[in-house]
Design a protein around this motif. Structure first.
Motif, PDB file in Angstrom:
ATOM      1  N   LEU A   1       0.850  -1.184   0.000  1.00  0.00           N
ATOM      2  CA  LEU A   1       0.000   0.000   0.000  1.00  0.00           C
ATOM      3  C   LEU A   1       0.889   1.237   0.000  1.00  0.00           C
ATOM      4  O   LEU A   1       1.772   1.369   0.848  1.00  0.00           O
ATOM      5  N   LEU A   2       0.654   2.157  -0.958  1.00  0.00           N
ATOM      6  CA  LEU A   2       1.473   3.359  -1.103  1.00  0.00           C
ATOM      7  C   LEU A   2       0.581   4.595  -1.121  1.00  0.00           C
ATOM      8  O   LEU A   2      -0.507   4.592  -1.715  1.00  0.00           O
TER       9      LEU A   2
ATOM     10  N   ARG B   1      -2.651   3.649  -3.360  1.00  0.00           N
ATOM     11  CA  ARG B   1      -2.464   2.632  -4.400  1.00  0.00           C
ATOM     12  C   ARG B   1      -2.198   1.278  -3.747  1.00  0.00           C
ATOM     13  O   ARG B   1      -1.326   1.152  -2.887  1.00  0.00           O
ATOM     14  N   VAL B   2      -2.956   0.274  -4.167  1.00  0.00           N
ATOM     15  CA  VAL B   2      -2.748  -1.095  -3.729  1.00  0.00           C
ATOM     16  C   VAL B   2      -2.027  -1.832  -4.847  1.00  0.00           C
ATOM     17  O   VAL B   2      -2.554  -1.972  -5.958  1.00  0.00           O
ATOM     18  N   ALA B   3      -0.809  -2.292  -4.573  1.00  0.00           N
ATOM     19  CA  ALA B   3      -0.009  -3.055  -5.531  1.00  0.00           C
ATOM     20  C   ALA B   3       0.091  -4.486  -5.019  1.00  0.00           C
ATOM     21  O   ALA B   3       0.375  -4.712  -3.843  1.00  0.00           O
ATOM     22  N   VAL B   4      -0.141  -5.455  -5.911  1.00  0.00           N
ATOM     23  CA  VAL B   4      -0.194  -6.860  -5.503  1.00  0.00           C
ATOM     24  C   VAL B   4       0.544  -7.712  -6.521  1.00  0.00           C
ATOM     25  O   VAL B   4       0.427  -7.494  -7.733  1.00  0.00           O
ATOM     26  N   LYS B   5       1.290  -8.693  -6.024  1.00  0.00           N
ATOM     27  CA  LYS B   5       1.850  -9.729  -6.892  1.00  0.00           C
ATOM     28  C   LYS B   5       1.686 -11.078  -6.207  1.00  0.00           C
ATOM     29  O   LYS B   5       1.626 -11.170  -4.991  1.00  0.00           O
ATOM     30  N   GLN B   6       1.598 -12.129  -7.021  1.00  0.00           N
ATOM     31  CA  GLN B   6       1.339 -13.468  -6.503  1.00  0.00           C
ATOM     32  C   GLN B   6       2.544 -14.365  -6.719  1.00  0.00           C
ATOM     33  O   GLN B   6       3.212 -14.301  -7.754  1.00  0.00           O
ATOM     34  N   GLY B   7       2.827 -15.209  -5.717  1.00  0.00           N
ATOM     35  CA  GLY B   7       3.945 -16.129  -5.822  1.00  0.00           C
ATOM     36  C   GLY B   7       5.268 -15.450  -5.513  1.00  0.00           C
ATOM     37  O   GLY B   7       5.331 -14.256  -5.210  1.00  0.00           O
ATOM     38  N   ARG B   8       6.324 -16.243  -5.622  1.00  0.00           N
ATOM     39  CA  ARG B   8       7.662 -15.707  -5.334  1.00  0.00           C
ATOM     40  C   ARG B   8       8.218 -15.058  -6.601  1.00  0.00           C
ATOM     41  O   ARG B   8       9.113 -15.580  -7.261  1.00  0.00           O
ATOM     42  N   THR B   9       7.653 -13.882  -6.875  1.00  0.00           N
ATOM     43  CA  THR B   9       7.960 -13.161  -8.121  1.00  0.00           C
ATOM     44  C   THR B   9       8.500 -11.778  -7.844  1.00  0.00           C
ATOM     45  O   THR B   9       8.437 -10.896  -8.711  1.00  0.00           O
ATOM     46  N   LEU B  10       9.025 -11.538  -6.646  1.00  0.00           N
ATOM     47  CA  LEU B  10       9.505 -10.204  -6.297  1.00  0.00           C
ATOM     48  C   LEU B  10      10.667  -9.771  -7.177  1.00  0.00           C
ATOM     49  O   LEU B  10      10.955  -8.582  -7.293  1.00  0.00           O
ATOM     50  N   GLY B  11      11.302 -10.718  -7.836  1.00  0.00           N
ATOM     51  CA  GLY B  11      12.423 -10.384  -8.701  1.00  0.00           C
ATOM     52  C   GLY B  11      12.051  -9.649  -9.957  1.00  0.00           C
ATOM     53  O   GLY B  11      12.909  -9.053 -10.620  1.00  0.00           O
ATOM     54  N   ASN B  12      10.780  -9.653 -10.338  1.00  0.00           N
ATOM     55  CA  ASN B  12      10.355  -8.851 -11.492  1.00  0.00           C
ATOM     56  C   ASN B  12       9.515  -7.677 -11.023  1.00  0.00           C
ATOM     57  O   ASN B  12       9.069  -7.625  -9.873  1.00  0.00           O
ATOM     58  N   ASP B  13       9.299  -6.728 -11.912  1.00  0.00           N
ATOM     59  CA  ASP B  13       8.586  -5.501 -11.562  1.00  0.00           C
ATOM     60  C   ASP B  13       7.152  -5.496 -12.067  1.00  0.00           C
ATOM     61  O   ASP B  13       6.561  -4.433 -12.288  1.00  0.00           O
TER      62      ASP B  13
ATOM     63  N   TRP C   1       3.410  -5.851 -11.302  1.00  0.00           N
ATOM     64  CA  TRP C   1       2.454  -5.770 -10.204  1.00  0.00           C
ATOM     65  C   TRP C   1       1.073  -5.471 -10.773  1.00  0.00           C
ATOM     66  O   TRP C   1       0.950  -4.779 -11.797  1.00  0.00           O
ATOM     67  N   ASN C   2       0.036  -5.944 -10.118  1.00  0.00           N
ATOM     68  CA  ASN C   2      -1.320  -5.507 -10.394  1.00  0.00           C
ATOM     69  C   ASN C   2      -1.644  -4.328  -9.479  1.00  0.00           C
ATOM     70  O   ASN C   2      -1.340  -4.363  -8.284  1.00  0.00           O
ATOM     71  N   LEU C   3      -2.255  -3.287 -10.053  1.00  0.00           N
ATOM     72  CA  LEU C   3      -2.469  -2.033  -9.335  1.00  0.00           C
ATOM     73  C   LEU C   3      -3.939  -1.661  -9.282  1.00  0.00           C
ATOM     74  O   LEU C   3      -4.667  -1.811 -10.282  1.00  0.00           O
ATOM     75  N   TRP C   4      -4.365  -1.142  -8.132  1.00  0.00           N
ATOM     76  CA  TRP C   4      -5.688  -0.549  -7.968  1.00  0.00           C
ATOM     77  C   TRP C   4      -5.513   0.765  -7.216  1.00  0.00           C
ATOM     78  O   TRP C   4      -4.798   0.819  -6.202  1.00  0.00           O
ATOM     79  N   ASP C   5      -6.163   1.814  -7.678  1.00  0.00           N
ATOM     80  CA  ASP C   5      -6.050   3.136  -7.067  1.00  0.00           C
ATOM     81  C   ASP C   5      -7.361   3.552  -6.408  1.00  0.00           C
ATOM     82  O   ASP C   5      -8.450   3.356  -6.977  1.00  0.00           O
ATOM     83  N   PHE C   6      -7.248   4.146  -5.231  1.00  0.00           N
ATOM     84  CA  PHE C   6      -8.400   4.653  -4.489  1.00  0.00           C
ATOM     85  C   PHE C   6      -8.179   6.139  -4.200  1.00  0.00           C
ATOM     86  O   PHE C   6      -7.103   6.536  -3.746  1.00  0.00           O
ATOM     87  N   THR C   7      -9.198   6.943  -4.449  1.00  0.00           N
ATOM     88  CA  THR C   7      -9.216   8.349  -4.064  1.00  0.00           C
ATOM     89  C   THR C   7     -10.418   8.587  -3.160  1.00  0.00           C
ATOM     90  O   THR C   7     -11.396   7.818  -3.198  1.00  0.00           O
ATOM     91  N   PRO C   8     -10.396   9.625  -2.332  1.00  0.00           N
ATOM     92  CA  PRO C   8     -11.550   9.873  -1.470  1.00  0.00           C
ATOM     93  C   PRO C   8     -12.863  10.012  -2.250  1.00  0.00           C
ATOM     94  O   PRO C   8     -13.853   9.344  -1.936  1.00  0.00           O
ATOM     95  N   ALA C   9     -12.879  10.859  -3.285  1.00  0.00           N
ATOM     96  CA  ALA C   9     -14.110  11.057  -4.044  1.00  0.00           C
ATOM     97  C   ALA C   9     -14.474   9.827  -4.867  1.00  0.00           C
ATOM     98  O   ALA C   9     -15.650   9.618  -5.189  1.00  0.00           O
TER      99      ALA C   9
END
Length: 424
Positions: free
Chosen positions: A91-92, A104-116, A118-126
């Protein structure tokens, strides 16, 4: 701090300027999570990853890793690992611009931290509620239950920067795993500031905030319900006010406040912790702790952490598979410069057992430290924890900050011979 039965520290890793690109701060706000031998560490304003259990690290820039939004990446970050879906969640928070900002919620599945990737979802107040226009998010955290991730944040008015509401977002872990469009539930209150979710929740999430300095409000949000229950618990009165803890070279607690920063659920006990100011029988700021029976929602006891010479601040907790509670906290005062301490609650003797993870050499010249630290369960074994902290080493400025990750357990546990994390 106790000298016997201390937690067993297996390893403490110190990050260098190369690992963080020098983007550290005395308001360090570190977090850490791991999936096997892959570890993600974040702070203000860096991220770093290890793919070999902590032997080596490489910098990841939260400013450039993801597409830009608002005024760019800001500061607060939180990371957590969900073993049930094998998800690394990050969460950023982004800079307010034009009267709004983004979580911003960034998510990755499995042991894949070695690549860049990510699946992203953005939240704003409005975007969450159209009536929340001209408002912005600040001070976030994440927690898990069996089927959801919970993102907690405060919301402020953009023009006046006055508190508007506290919000908890409940997001489906299945939808995150499927990289699908997200449905989510919202809880919001204008009455309670800075809600804090527990770690270790299963079929219901619990979170809490202060009502007064002698009462906390606990919220219970069952997974199968849109409704949230409230319980007001009377506790021993404590003080806030202007915090201070002098070392030999300065005061490190000038920005400390009494927000609840730690919560847990284990063995049918709810716990919450925060930094309280000194009082008649406790001459240094200390950690207020309340433990509550989950079934009866009644107060069990208040095993505070305090010392006549040393102040404590910014607790964070995590629960292991057996319901044991691990702790990450800062300590300092007198001859002890701000230092990172780990610990656990001893259910038999009913006290906190503490150990010094990394001792600082200096106190910040500007007196600023905080605003949180982090403790996370190591799910690979089910009984150890990783704690994120930092200290000053060799100077008293931002450039002298050294983030640390400490791997530890209760004294009675020995680490298995083969383990994805590294002992050096």
């Amino acid at each position: 701090m106790p000298s016997t039965h201390q937690p067993r520290i297996f390893n403490t890793v110190n990050l260098t300027d190369f690992d963080t690109n020098g983007q550290t701060s005395t308001v360090g706000e570190p977090t850490v999570s791991n999936n096997g031998n892959q570890i993600l560490a974040t702070g203000n304003w860096y991220a770093s990853r290890s793919l070999d259990g902590g032997q080596s690290w490489s910098h990841m820039s939260p400013f450039t890793l993801f597409p830009p939004v608002d005024g760019g990446f800001c500061c607060d970050q939180t990371t957590i690992y969900d073993p049930s879906r094998d998800l690394l969640i990050w969460l950023l928070q982004y800079i307010e611009q034009g009267g709004t900002n983004t979580l911003r919620v960034a998510v990755k599945q499995g042991r894949t931290l070695g690549n860049d990737t990510w699946n992203l979802w953005d939240f704003t107040p409005a975007g969450i509620d159209p009536t929340w226009s001209n408002e912005w998010f600040d001070y976030n955290h994440v927690s898990l239950s069996e089927n959801y991730v919970y993102a907690g944040t405060n919301v402020f008015s953009a023009g006046s920067n006055l508190f508007a509401r506290s919000v908890i977002l409940r997001i489906s872990l299945d939808e995150l795993a499927a990289a699908a469009a997200l449905s989510f539930d919202i809880f919001e209150t204008e009455d309670n500031f800075s809600l804090r979710c527990v770690q270790g929740a299963r079929n219901a999430m619990y979170f809490a905030s202060h009502n007064t300095n002698s009462q906390i409000r606990i919220f219970r949000w069952p997974e199968n319900s849109p409704d949230v229950d409230e319980f007001d618990i009377e506790i021993t009165p404590w003080f806030a006010g202007n915090y201070s803890s002098q070392t030999t070279t300065g005061d490190w607690m000038s920005r400390t406040d009494p927000r609840i920063t730690a919560g847990w659920l284990g063995r049918g006990v709810l716990g919450f912790m925060w930094t309280a100011n000194r009082q008649a029988n406790r001459p240094r700021p200390f950690i207020r702790t309340v433990r509550i029976d989950e079934t009866t929602m009644s107060l069990i006891d208040e095993p505070d952490i305090w010392n006549n010479q040393i102040a404590f601040a910014y607790p964070s907790t995590a629960v292991n598979r057996f319901g044991d509670v691990g702790l990450s906290v800062f300590a300092g005062g007198g001859n002890l410069h701000p230092s990172h301490v780990v610990g656990s609650y001893d259910d038999i003797d009913q006290i906190w057992r503490l150990a010094l993870a990394r001792q600082g050499t200096d106190t910040p010249g500007l007196g600023k430290w905080g605003d949180y630290t982090n403790c996370a369960e190591v799910t690979d074994d089910g009984f150890t924890w990783l704690a994120a902290g930092y200290t000053l080493q060799g100077g008293n400025t931002q450039s002298d900050i050294e983030p640390t990750m400490t791997w530890f357990a209760q004294q009675r546990y020995d680490v298995p011979r083969r383990h994805p994390l590294v002992i050096v």
